[in-house]
Design an enzyme around this catalytic site. Structure first.
Site, PDB file in Angstrom:
ATOM      1  N   CYS A   2      30.543  42.806  47.487  1.00 11.72           N
ATOM      2  CA  CYS A   2      29.615  42.551  48.589  1.00 11.72           C
ATOM      3  C   CYS A   2      28.701  41.359  48.346  1.00 11.72           C
ATOM      4  O   CYS A   2      28.349  41.064  47.211  1.00 11.72           O
ATOM      5  CB  CYS A   2      28.719  43.763  48.802  1.00 11.72           C
ATOM      6  SG  CYS A   2      29.579  45.294  49.026  1.00 11.72           S
ATOM      7  N   ARG A  27      33.966  36.126  46.550  1.00 11.66           N
ATOM      8  CA  ARG A  27      33.698  37.334  45.765  1.00 11.66           C
ATOM      9  C   ARG A  27      34.586  38.502  46.177  1.00 11.66           C
ATOM     10  O   ARG A  27      34.650  39.498  45.466  1.00 11.66           O
ATOM     11  CB  ARG A  27      32.227  37.723  45.914  1.00 11.66           C
ATOM     12  CG  ARG A  27      31.289  36.615  45.481  1.00 11.66           C
ATOM     13  CD  ARG A  27      29.862  37.029  45.694  1.00 11.66           C
ATOM     14  NE  ARG A  27      29.507  38.119  44.819  1.00 11.66           N
ATOM     15  CZ  ARG A  27      29.004  37.977  43.612  1.00 11.66           C
ATOM     16  NH1 ARG A  27      28.793  36.781  43.135  1.00 11.66           N
ATOM     17  NH2 ARG A  27      28.695  39.014  42.875  1.00 11.66           N
ATOM     18  N   TRP A  74      32.412  44.994  50.759  1.00 11.93           N
ATOM     19  CA  TRP A  74      33.622  45.441  50.057  1.00 11.93           C
ATOM     20  C   TRP A  74      33.514  46.961  50.044  1.00 11.93           C
ATOM     21  O   TRP A  74      32.637  47.523  49.381  1.00 11.93           O
ATOM     22  CB  TRP A  74      33.616  44.861  48.645  1.00 11.93           C
ATOM     23  CG  TRP A  74      34.885  45.037  47.864  1.00 11.93           C
ATOM     24  CD1 TRP A  74      35.983  44.232  47.900  1.00 11.93           C
ATOM     25  CD2 TRP A  74      35.176  46.044  46.890  1.00 11.93           C
ATOM     26  NE1 TRP A  74      36.933  44.682  47.012  1.00 11.93           N
ATOM     27  CE2 TRP A  74      36.466  45.795  46.382  1.00 11.93           C
ATOM     28  CE3 TRP A  74      34.468  47.144  46.389  1.00 11.93           C
ATOM     29  CZ2 TRP A  74      37.065  46.583  45.405  1.00 11.93           C
ATOM     30  CZ3 TRP A  74      35.062  47.939  45.427  1.00 11.93           C
ATOM     31  CH2 TRP A  74      36.352  47.658  44.945  1.00 11.93           C
ATOM     32  N   ASN A 100      24.147  45.872  48.720  1.00 11.43           N
ATOM     33  CA  ASN A 100      25.226  45.845  47.710  1.00 11.43           C
ATOM     34  C   ASN A 100      24.956  46.977  46.733  1.00 11.43           C
ATOM     35  O   ASN A 100      23.800  47.176  46.350  1.00 11.43           O
ATOM     36  CB  ASN A 100      25.201  44.537  46.915  1.00 11.43           C
ATOM     37  CG  ASN A 100      25.534  43.335  47.757  1.00 11.43           C
ATOM     38  OD1 ASN A 100      25.902  43.471  48.913  1.00 11.43           O
ATOM     39  ND2 ASN A 100      25.401  42.159  47.168  1.00 11.43           N
ATOM     40  N   GLY A 101      26.000  47.671  46.297  1.00  7.73           N
ATOM     41  CA  GLY A 101      25.804  48.741  45.310  1.00  7.73           C
ATOM     42  C   GLY A 101      26.169  50.088  45.893  1.00  7.73           C
ATOM     43  O   GLY A 101      26.800  50.182  46.954  1.00  7.73           O
ATOM     44  N   GLU A 481      47.750  38.633  29.987  1.00  5.58           N
ATOM     45  CA  GLU A 481      47.017  37.799  30.934  1.00  5.58           C
ATOM     46  C   GLU A 481      47.974  37.133  31.936  1.00  5.58           C
ATOM     47  O   GLU A 481      47.672  37.060  33.130  1.00  5.58           O
ATOM     48  CB  GLU A 481      46.201  36.751  30.158  1.00  5.58           C
ATOM     49  CG  GLU A 481      45.428  35.753  31.008  1.00  5.58           C
ATOM     50  CD  GLU A 481      44.399  36.350  31.960  1.00  5.58           C
ATOM     51  OE1 GLU A 481      44.101  37.553  31.865  1.00  5.58           O
ATOM     52  OE2 GLU A 481      43.920  35.608  32.834  1.00  5.58           O
ATOM     53  N   LYS A 485      47.708  37.704  35.911  1.00  3.31           N
ATOM     54  CA  LYS A 485      47.555  36.605  36.874  1.00  3.31           C
ATOM     55  C   LYS A 485      48.570  36.763  37.999  1.00  3.31           C
ATOM     56  O   LYS A 485      48.244  36.634  39.155  1.00  3.31           O
ATOM     57  CB  LYS A 485      47.770  35.233  36.213  1.00  3.31           C
ATOM     58  CG  LYS A 485      46.643  34.693  35.370  1.00  3.31           C
ATOM     59  CD  LYS A 485      45.406  34.275  36.114  1.00  3.31           C
ATOM     60  CE  LYS A 485      44.454  35.376  36.352  1.00  3.31           C
ATOM     61  NZ  LYS A 485      43.594  35.888  35.366  1.00  3.31           N
ATOM     62  N   GLU A 488      47.830  39.837  40.280  1.00  3.32           N
ATOM     63  CA  GLU A 488      46.596  39.661  41.059  1.00  3.32           C
ATOM     64  C   GLU A 488      46.810  38.814  42.306  1.00  3.32           C
ATOM     65  O   GLU A 488      46.324  39.147  43.378  1.00  3.32           O
ATOM     66  CB  GLU A 488      45.534  38.940  40.206  1.00  3.32           C
ATOM     67  CG  GLU A 488      44.756  39.817  39.265  1.00  3.32           C
ATOM     68  CD  GLU A 488      43.739  39.015  38.448  1.00  3.32           C
ATOM     69  OE1 GLU A 488      42.610  39.491  38.308  1.00  3.32           O
ATOM     70  OE2 GLU A 488      44.070  37.908  37.946  1.00  3.32           O
ATOM     71  N   HIS A 504      61.288  49.894  23.244  1.00  3.04           N
ATOM     72  CA  HIS A 504      60.849  51.291  23.351  1.00  3.04           C
ATOM     73  C   HIS A 504      60.589  51.692  24.801  1.00  3.04           C
ATOM     74  O   HIS A 504      59.832  52.628  25.058  1.00  3.04           O
ATOM     75  CB  HIS A 504      59.587  51.500  22.509  1.00  3.04           C
ATOM     76  CG  HIS A 504      59.818  51.253  21.051  1.00  3.04           C
ATOM     77  ND1 HIS A 504      60.621  52.053  20.280  1.00  3.04           N
ATOM     78  CD2 HIS A 504      59.375  50.264  20.236  1.00  3.04           C
ATOM     79  CE1 HIS A 504      60.652  51.583  19.036  1.00  3.04           C
ATOM     80  NE2 HIS A 504      59.905  50.488  18.992  1.00  3.04           N
ATOM     81  N   LYS A 603      35.558  39.327  42.873  1.00  2.00           N
ATOM     82  CA  LYS A 603      35.295  38.422  41.763  1.00  2.00           C
ATOM     83  C   LYS A 603      34.369  39.070  40.751  1.00  2.00           C
ATOM     84  O   LYS A 603      34.538  38.946  39.553  1.00  2.00           O
ATOM     85  CB  LYS A 603      34.675  37.132  42.323  1.00  2.00           C
ATOM     86  CG  LYS A 603      34.365  36.079  41.271  1.00  2.00           C
ATOM     87  CD  LYS A 603      35.640  35.502  40.698  1.00  2.00           C
ATOM     88  CE  LYS A 603      35.433  34.588  39.524  1.00  2.00           C
ATOM     89  NZ  LYS A 603      36.657  34.472  38.720  1.00  2.00           N
TER      90      LYS A 603
HETATM   91  C1  G6P Z   1      37.150  41.349  38.201  1.00  3.49           C
HETATM   92  C2  G6P Z   1      37.731  39.958  38.392  1.00  3.49           C
HETATM   93  C3  G6P Z   1      38.462  39.532  37.127  1.00  3.49           C
HETATM   94  C4  G6P Z   1      37.538  39.627  35.923  1.00  3.49           C
HETATM   95  C5  G6P Z   1      36.929  41.016  35.782  1.00  3.49           C
HETATM   96  C6  G6P Z   1      35.811  41.036  34.744  1.00  3.49           C
HETATM   97  O1  G6P Z   1      38.180  42.281  38.143  1.00  3.49           O
HETATM   98  O2  G6P Z   1      38.608  39.943  39.499  1.00  3.49           O
HETATM   99  O3  G6P Z   1      38.917  38.198  37.274  1.00  3.49           O
HETATM  100  O4  G6P Z   1      38.244  39.311  34.768  1.00  3.49           O
HETATM  101  O5  G6P Z   1      36.334  41.417  37.021  1.00  3.49           O
HETATM  102  O6  G6P Z   1      34.771  40.225  35.210  1.00  3.49           O
HETATM  103  P1  G6P Z   1      33.680  39.546  34.311  1.00  3.49           P
HETATM  104  O7  G6P Z   1      32.838  38.775  35.292  1.00  3.49           O
HETATM  105  O8  G6P Z   1      32.909  40.652  33.660  1.00  3.49           O
HETATM  106  O9  G6P Z   1      34.356  38.672  33.327  1.00  3.49           O
END
Ligand code: G6P
Length: 608
Positions: A2, A27, A74, A100-101, A481, A485, A488, A504, A603
């Protein structure tokens, strides 16, 4: 997640609020709304979907208002819909709230309000706040907000307007970020500096349990208990061009390409060649503690957690200190053993991730010193940690983290060198590591220059439904990672695995429809990885290998090779991840996905 924007001043509020919402789109959100004090009354408009849908609803209407609040939501309580979008209003239609929250005791509050005759129309916890403020309203909106918040449990950043008090916006926070942007004869409220950067670089960070009353020419801060607070504005170091696309189609693409420069930033002034060590100002006060630590716990989420796994390899190998890497969401609810020799490293790009913040507070409560590796200056983790190192990656707008990840690894490498030099690393070894690190940005540039080759591979495989990513040693987290990626941003199912573990389980899935991306760089376990590749090829799997320049043998044993320059084994992740970022990016573009704002993701995850 949010986003909140508020404006009060001499300009028309609507364009500024819409522009602010656009700046916060990155975000992640699913609906948007706006409330204006227009001609003495409250006007509000909401829409499920993107900000553009809200703009359409406002089209051909003229607003003269100079004060308003706006929100991107959100969903947490109730589906994304016009009704559940913010602002939420009280029954009199005078008070509008964006939030937000999560209000944790909202069910209890809802019952009490319903039995008092309030009519609750949405499924949100935010609407409860609007009624609660109305309930306490007795001519003073700030006081009503304060009294309402004293009843609330949970996390919030809120902005409130009241049509009976048209010259003020009230805002407050507890556990979710909020700031005031200070202008000339105008002030802003925002949950993220990106929303106000076009208008001002002067910001005042609001702290937990503080309430602020903002007018066009002043702001007044006090605590929820009504104690006065005096705080001056700070200058933000980010500029507007840093949050624009600069000719790239997506922020993610821009951020991938920024990595050589960004990593130079992360190293600037921190490489001490003469003594073969790192100079980290944020740790200067902790050097004596750092020389004594016996164990490191790394706490993070998502991509930052992957950086933490690489940190584990680095610190154990070069500093000889045992490391545990924990998901913040798990750590916070365990009974972690923290003794005198334990140092906690908290990694977070945003510095606001709710789980990471809560885990850090839990570690501090148990007596640990927590050092942060954070990007966003002035964020909650940066402020509440006991010290730490900024990664200086600049604003990262693409939801999928790229440049923050590599910057985190650089900072972890610097911390490793610092810790190692206090222990068993010789000055020569330290110098060697520092020199290898300094060469990384130019090597990344070389990989970026081969983007077209990577794009061609993406064109061959973007229709596949599943991918497997394999890596060993320090490159196992890179496999994780790479898979993250891809899933996502392209919604292709992908899994990362330690290469030898494939037999395994995942080997059962391998056939000609299962591309396998393998990090097979020339290191001490190269031959073992080659055996894993042979096992995939024997089952008709298609192999895309990330290999070291000069390795000519590998080309016959796999379907495609992406070469990366040679570096010290421990720094390969910084290079190996670049083609994986580009591969994911191009596959997502080919699948016509919204790369910067993938569905359902946020984000900065400021709820649990
Ligand atoms: C969200 C984002 C990720 C990020 C994660 C941790 O899931 O989409 O890209 O790695 O949060 O966020 P931070 O800001 O704590 O690194």
């Amino acid at each position: 997640m949010c986003g909140i924007v508020g404006y009060i001043g001499y300009r028309k509020a609507t364009p500024i609020l819409i522009d602010g919402l656009r700046r916060l789109e990155y975000r992640g959100y699913d609906s948007a709304g706006i409330a204006l004090i227009e001609k003495g009354g409250l006007m509000h408009e909401k829409s499920a979907g993107k900000v553009v849908a809200l703009e359409k609803q406002l089209e051909n209407r003229t607003f003269t208002s100079h004060v308003g609040i706006a929100h991107t939501r959100w969903a947490t309580h109730g589906e994304p819909s016009n009704l559940n979008a913010h602002p939420q209003l009280d029954n009199s239609g005078n008070i509008a709230v964006v939030h937000n929250g999560i209000i944790e005791n909202y069910r209890t509050l809802r019952k009490a309000l319903e039995s008092d005759g309030y009519e609750i129309v949405s499924e949100t916890d935010t609407e409860i706040l609007a009624h609660l403020i109305s309930h306490y309203y007795n001519g003073d909106i700030t006081e009503a907000v304060r009294l309402a918040l004293s009843q609330v449990e949970g996390t919030y950043a809120i902005a409130v307007v009241d049509s009976r008090t048209p010259d003020k916006i009230i805002a407050a926070r507890s556990g979710a970020p909020l700031l005031i942007g200070q202008g000339e004869e105008e002030n802003f409220i925002a949950s993220d500096a990106a929303a106000v950067l076009s208008y001002t670089k002067k910001v005042v960070y609001i702290e937990d349990k503080e309430v602020v009353t903002v007018s066009a020419d002043s702001y007044h801060i006090s605590t929820v208990e009504n104690e006065e607070i005096s705080r001056k504005a700070e200058e933000i170091g980010w500029s507007l061009d840093m949050i624009e696309k600069a000719g790239h189609d997506y922020f993610m693409h821009k951020e991938i390409h920024e990595q050589p420069d960004i990593l130079r930033n992360a190293m600037r002034g921190r490489l001490n060649f003469e003594e073969g060590t790192a100079r980290l100002r944020g740790l200067t006060d902790h050097l004596s503690d750092l020389s004594k630590i016996k164990r490191v716990i790394i706490i993070a989420c998502g991509t930052s957690w992957h950086a933490g796994l690489i940190g584990e390899y680095l610190i154990e190998e070069y500093a000889g200190i045992p490391v545990e890497v924990e998901y913040a969401s798990e750590f916070r609810y365990r009974s972690p053993i923290i003794d005198e020799g334990t140092m906690v490293l908290v990694i977070s790009q945003s510095g606001e991730t709710a789980d990471t913040l809560a885990a850090m507070r839990e570690a501090q409560r148990k007596g640990a010193k927590a050092l942060g590796i954070v990007n966003v200056i002035g964020s909650t983790i940066a402020r509440e940690s006991d010290g730490g190192v900024y990664i200086h990656a600049g604003p990262e707008i693409g939801v999928a983290s790229t440049k923050a990840f590599t910057s985190q690894i650089v900072v972890l490498s610097l911390i490793t060198i610092l810790l190692g030099r206090m222990r068993n690393i010789s000055v020569n070894k330290g110098m060697e590591m520092i020199s290898a690190l300094e060469e990384i940005p130019a090597k990344i540039q070389k990989i970026l220059d081969s983007e077209n080759e990577i794009k061609k591979i993406a064109e061959m495989y973007y229709r596949n439904a599943n991918f497997l990513y394999l890596g060993r040693g320090v490159n196992f987290p890179v496999a994780l990672e790479g898979a993250l990626k891809l899933k996502e941003i392209s919604y292709i199912h992908a899994e990362g695995y330690p290469a030898a573990e494939m037999k395994h389980g995942p080997i059962a899935l391998i056939d000609e429809k299962m591309p396998v991306v393998v990090i097979a760089t020339k290191d001490s376990i190269y031959n073992k990885v080659m055996s894993n590749i042979a096992q995939v090829r024997a089952r008709n799997g298609r192999v895309i290998a990330i290999a070291t320049e000069g390795d000519t043998e590998i080309a016959d044993k796999v379907n495609h090779v992406i070469y990366i320059p040679e570096t010290k084994d421990c720094f390969t992740p910084l290079l190996a991840v670049i083609p994986l970022q580009l591969l994911a990016y191009h596959m997502a573009v080919l699948r016509e996905c919204n790369v910067d704002q993938p569905r359902n993701l946020a984000k900065s995850v400021t709820v649990e």
